[in-house]
Design a protein around this motif. Structure first.
Motif, PDB file in Angstrom:
ATOM      1  N   ILE A  16      -6.636  -1.659  -2.643  1.00 35.72           N
ATOM      2  CA  ILE A  16      -5.530  -2.360  -3.287  1.00 35.72           C
ATOM      3  C   ILE A  16      -4.279  -1.506  -3.155  1.00 35.72           C
ATOM      4  N   ILE A  17      -3.220  -2.108  -2.648  1.00 33.29           N
ATOM      5  CA  ILE A  17      -1.970  -1.386  -2.414  1.00 33.29           C
ATOM      6  C   ILE A  17      -0.916  -1.940  -3.355  1.00 33.29           C
ATOM      7  N   LEU A  18      -0.425  -1.089  -4.234  1.00 31.77           N
ATOM      8  CA  LEU A  18       0.563  -1.476  -5.236  1.00 31.77           C
ATOM      9  C   LEU A  18       1.871  -0.744  -4.992  1.00 31.77           C
ATOM     10  N   GLN A  19       2.954  -1.399  -5.325  1.00 29.04           N
ATOM     11  CA  GLN A  19       4.267  -0.755  -5.224  1.00 29.04           C
ATOM     12  C   GLN A  19       4.738  -0.378  -6.612  1.00 29.04           C
ATOM     13  N   THR A  20       5.196   0.851  -6.780  1.00 31.91           N
ATOM     14  CA  THR A  20       5.681   1.294  -8.080  1.00 31.91           C
ATOM     15  C   THR A  20       6.990   0.605  -8.411  1.00 31.91           C
ATOM     16  N   GLY A  21       7.305   0.546  -9.685  1.00 29.54           N
ATOM     17  CA  GLY A  21       8.559  -0.064 -10.116  1.00 29.54           C
ATOM     18  C   GLY A  21       8.335  -1.429 -10.711  1.00 29.54           C
ATOM     19  N   SER A  22       9.056  -1.731 -11.774  1.00 31.09           N
ATOM     20  CA  SER A  22       8.872  -2.997 -12.476  1.00 31.09           C
ATOM     21  C   SER A  22       9.440  -4.181 -11.710  1.00 31.09           C
ATOM     22  N   PHE A  23      10.266  -3.902 -10.671  1.00 33.93           N
ATOM     23  CA  PHE A  23      10.906  -4.998  -9.935  1.00 33.93           C
ATOM     24  C   PHE A  23       9.941  -5.667  -8.968  1.00 33.93           C
ATOM     25  N   ASP A  24       8.741  -5.138  -8.785  1.00 31.10           N
ATOM     26  CA  ASP A  24       7.804  -5.736  -7.834  1.00 31.10           C
ATOM     27  C   ASP A  24       6.382  -5.542  -8.335  1.00 31.10           C
ATOM     28  N   SER A  25       5.742  -6.624  -8.728  1.00 30.06           N
ATOM     29  CA  SER A  25       4.376  -6.535  -9.254  1.00 30.06           C
ATOM     30  C   SER A  25       3.345  -7.037  -8.258  1.00 30.06           C
ATOM     31  N   HIS A  26       3.774  -7.410  -7.047  1.00 33.20           N
ATOM     32  CA  HIS A  26       2.847  -7.957  -6.059  1.00 33.20           C
ATOM     33  C   HIS A  26       1.929  -6.855  -5.531  1.00 33.20           C
ATOM     34  N   LYS A  27       0.682  -7.209  -5.277  1.00 33.05           N
ATOM     35  CA  LYS A  27      -0.258  -6.248  -4.716  1.00 33.05           C
ATOM     36  C   LYS A  27      -0.871  -6.827  -3.448  1.00 33.05           C
ATOM     37  N   SER A  28      -1.255  -5.943  -2.534  1.00 31.10           N
ATOM     38  CA  SER A  28      -1.914  -6.346  -1.297  1.00 31.10           C
ATOM     39  C   SER A  28      -3.344  -5.835  -1.331  1.00 31.10           C
ATOM     40  N   VAL A  29      -4.266  -6.652  -0.828  1.00 36.81           N
ATOM     41  CA  VAL A  29      -5.681  -6.292  -0.832  1.00 36.81           C
ATOM     42  C   VAL A  29      -6.227  -6.384   0.590  1.00 36.81           C
ATOM     43  N   ILE A  30      -6.817  -5.296   1.073  1.00 38.82           N
ATOM     44  CA  ILE A  30      -7.421  -5.269   2.400  1.00 38.82           C
ATOM     45  C   ILE A  30      -8.798  -4.609   2.286  1.00 38.82           C
ATOM     46  N   GLU A  31      -9.584  -4.723   3.355  1.00 43.27           N
ATOM     47  CA  GLU A  31     -10.891  -4.061   3.402  1.00 43.27           C
ATOM     48  C   GLU A  31     -11.008  -3.272   4.700  1.00 43.27           C
ATOM     49  N   ARG A  32     -11.536  -2.073   4.600  1.00 46.05           N
ATOM     50  CA  ARG A  32     -11.764  -1.241   5.780  1.00 46.05           C
ATOM     51  C   ARG A  32     -13.105  -0.529   5.640  1.00 46.05           C
ATOM     52  N   ARG A  33     -13.728  -0.232   6.775  1.00 46.32           N
ATOM     53  CA  ARG A  33     -15.008   0.474   6.785  1.00 46.32           C
ATOM     54  C   ARG A  33     -14.787   1.919   7.224  1.00 46.32           C
ATOM     55  N   TYR A  34     -15.846   2.712   7.124  1.00 48.60           N
ATOM     56  CA  TYR A  34     -15.748   4.148   7.451  1.00 48.60           C
ATOM     57  C   TYR A  34     -15.212   4.350   8.864  1.00 48.60           C
ATOM     58  N   SER A  35     -15.715   3.574   9.824  1.00 54.14           N
ATOM     59  CA  SER A  35     -15.281   3.754  11.218  1.00 54.14           C
ATOM     60  C   SER A  35     -13.794   3.465  11.402  1.00 54.14           C
ATOM     61  N   ASP A  36     -13.211   2.591  10.564  1.00 54.54           N
ATOM     62  CA  ASP A  36     -11.768   2.326  10.633  1.00 54.54           C
ATOM     63  C   ASP A  36     -10.977   3.555  10.195  1.00 54.54           C
ATOM     64  N   PHE A  37     -11.413   4.163   9.102  1.00 53.10           N
ATOM     65  CA  PHE A  37     -10.770   5.402   8.635  1.00 53.10           C
ATOM     66  C   PHE A  37     -10.922   6.503   9.676  1.00 53.10           C
ATOM     67  N   GLU A  38     -12.105   6.592  10.247  1.00 53.62           N
ATOM     68  CA  GLU A  38     -12.384   7.629  11.239  1.00 53.62           C
ATOM     69  C   GLU A  38     -11.486   7.476  12.463  1.00 53.62           C
ATOM     70  N   LYS A  39     -11.289   6.232  12.914  1.00 58.76           N
ATOM     71  CA  LYS A  39     -10.410   5.971  14.057  1.00 58.76           C
ATOM     72  C   LYS A  39      -8.968   6.333  13.723  1.00 58.76           C
ATOM     73  N   LEU A  40      -8.525   5.992  12.516  1.00 56.94           N
ATOM     74  CA  LEU A  40      -7.171   6.356  12.089  1.00 56.94           C
ATOM     75  C   LEU A  40      -6.993   7.866  12.110  1.00 56.94           C
ATOM     76  N   HIS A  41      -7.964   8.577  11.566  1.00 51.47           N
ATOM     77  CA  HIS A  41      -7.875  10.038  11.507  1.00 51.47           C
ATOM     78  C   HIS A  41      -7.793  10.636  12.913  1.00 51.47           C
ATOM     79  N   ARG A  42      -8.598  10.133  13.798  1.00 54.06           N
ATOM     80  CA  ARG A  42      -8.604  10.618  15.182  1.00 54.06           C
ATOM     81  C   ARG A  42      -7.257  10.347  15.870  1.00 54.06           C
ATOM     82  N   ASN A  43      -6.711   9.162  15.659  1.00 54.35           N
ATOM     83  CA  ASN A  43      -5.428   8.803  16.264  1.00 54.35           C
ATOM     84  C   ASN A  43      -4.276   9.644  15.707  1.00 54.35           C
ATOM     85  N   LEU A  44      -4.317   9.895  14.415  1.00 57.37           N
ATOM     86  CA  LEU A  44      -3.249  10.694  13.807  1.00 57.37           C
ATOM     87  C   LEU A  44      -3.322  12.149  14.250  1.00 57.37           C
TER      88      LEU A  44
END
Length: 328
Positions: A111-139
């Motif tokens: 769940i991705i939230l933005q701080t501040g009272s002017f925006d209460s919308h949240k985004s929800v995504i799903e990722r698996r271990y291999s997605d995180f692992e690929k991100l880490h390798r790319n970075l």
């Protein structure tokens, strides 16, 4: 007197946009190096508004001076939103185990939230271990020095689906995302943004190509909010998504909504007339404006102006451009 007041207000708006434009065009490197100076400069402007206005009036007009009052107001509002010190927070409240044919893996709900009272919308995504692992390798390939002290949960041969391991990784991935987002170069990198948005965009564009406009629109509307939060310094980057939303609304026979999102996309391209989406978007907006009984002459003038400056080339329609996005 009314005409004089209108001219004065428009001139003040031009000067304000010019100041904001000058401040916001600083490169990432300059921003990092000169942040304290920039903050002091803002304070000085508040204390000496008359001197600042005099300096601005003597400066040459920016390209934005050719914009209409409505476009200037929209641009000013966008710039003010971008200047706010908004940050994102990452939470991983739950997980689910997926079994697909011979594979089995854990999906982490983010769940991705933005701080501040002017925006209460949240985004929800799903990722698996291999997605995180690929991100880490790319970075690591692009930001080896920045990533030197960033730890990543190691794979285990057994116990990957135990409650203890899953809970440990939930906390580790939450901390991992927080650390990455705190590093501005990584926060703005395409690889980090793609990790958070690309899977959903690929699904949405796949639905669009298959004529599933309702489902595509549902996904795109969720993603575009997150894209805006992640790319505040680069508003042009979300133009393709906004245009895909226009295409979906148009094909679902919602011209008013299509026109609304088209205006948002067009406001981000006012100084980017060479962008590949500019002319297709203009042509679509002219059609929508005519259908809705809105003023389309100003849009037609922009189109004719562009055609007079450019050599005739093949231009795709807005829908043709949209279906080409995220083709593997």
């Amino acid at each position: 007197m009314d005409q004089d007041s209108h001219c004065t207000a428009e001139r003040e708006l031009l000067e304000a946009v010019s100041r904001i434009t000058t401040f916001s065009t600083t490169s990432p490197t300059d921003e990092e190096q000169n942040q304290p100076k920039a903050e002091i400069s803002c304070e000085v402007r508040k204390e000496n508004p008359e001197k600042d206005d005099l300096q601005e009036s003597n400066a040459s007009l920016s390209p934005n001076s050719s914009m209409t009052t409505k476009e200037l107001q929209e641009y000013w509002r966008n710039e003010k939103r971008q200047c706010r010190q908004a940050k994102l927070l990452f939470e991983i409240p739950s997980t689910r185990i997926v079994e697909h044919h011979l594979s089995k893996y854990v999906m982490y709900k983010i769940i991705i939230l933005q701080t501040g009272s002017f925006d209460s919308h949240k985004s929800v995504i799903e990722r698996r271990y291999s997605d995180f692992e690929k991100l880490h390798r790319n970075l690591l390939e692009e930001f080896s020095e920045e990533m030197e002290d960033v730890s990543f949960p190691k794979k285990t041969l057994t116990g990957n689906f135990t409650e203890e391991i899953i809970n440990e990784r939930k906390l580790a991935f939450k901390d991992y995302l927080r650390i990455l987002y705190a590093m501005k170069y990584i926060q703005r990198s395409k690889k980090f943004i793609d990790f958070l948005t690309r899977p959903e965009l690929q699904e949405a564009y796949g639905c669009l190509r298959g004529g599933q406009y309702t489902k595509a629109l549902e996904i795109l509307l969720e993603v575009v909010g997150l894209q805006e939060r992640l790319t505040r310094g680069n508003p042009v980057s979300i133009v393709p998504t906004l245009c895909a939303i226009v295409v979906c609304h148009k094909d679902l026979e919602n011209p008013a909504s299509a026109f609304e999102y088209g205006e948002k996309a067009l406001s981000r391209l006012h100084v980017h007339s060479s962008h590949r989406y500019y002319i297709p978007l203009l042509e679509t907006m002219i059609t929508l404006a005519y259908e809705l009984g809105k003023d389309f002459l100003s849009l037609q003038e922009k189109l004719e102006e562009w055609k007079a400056k450019k050599d005739p080339i093949r231009v795709f329609t807005l829908k043709e451009l949209a279906v080409r996005e995220y083709v593997r």
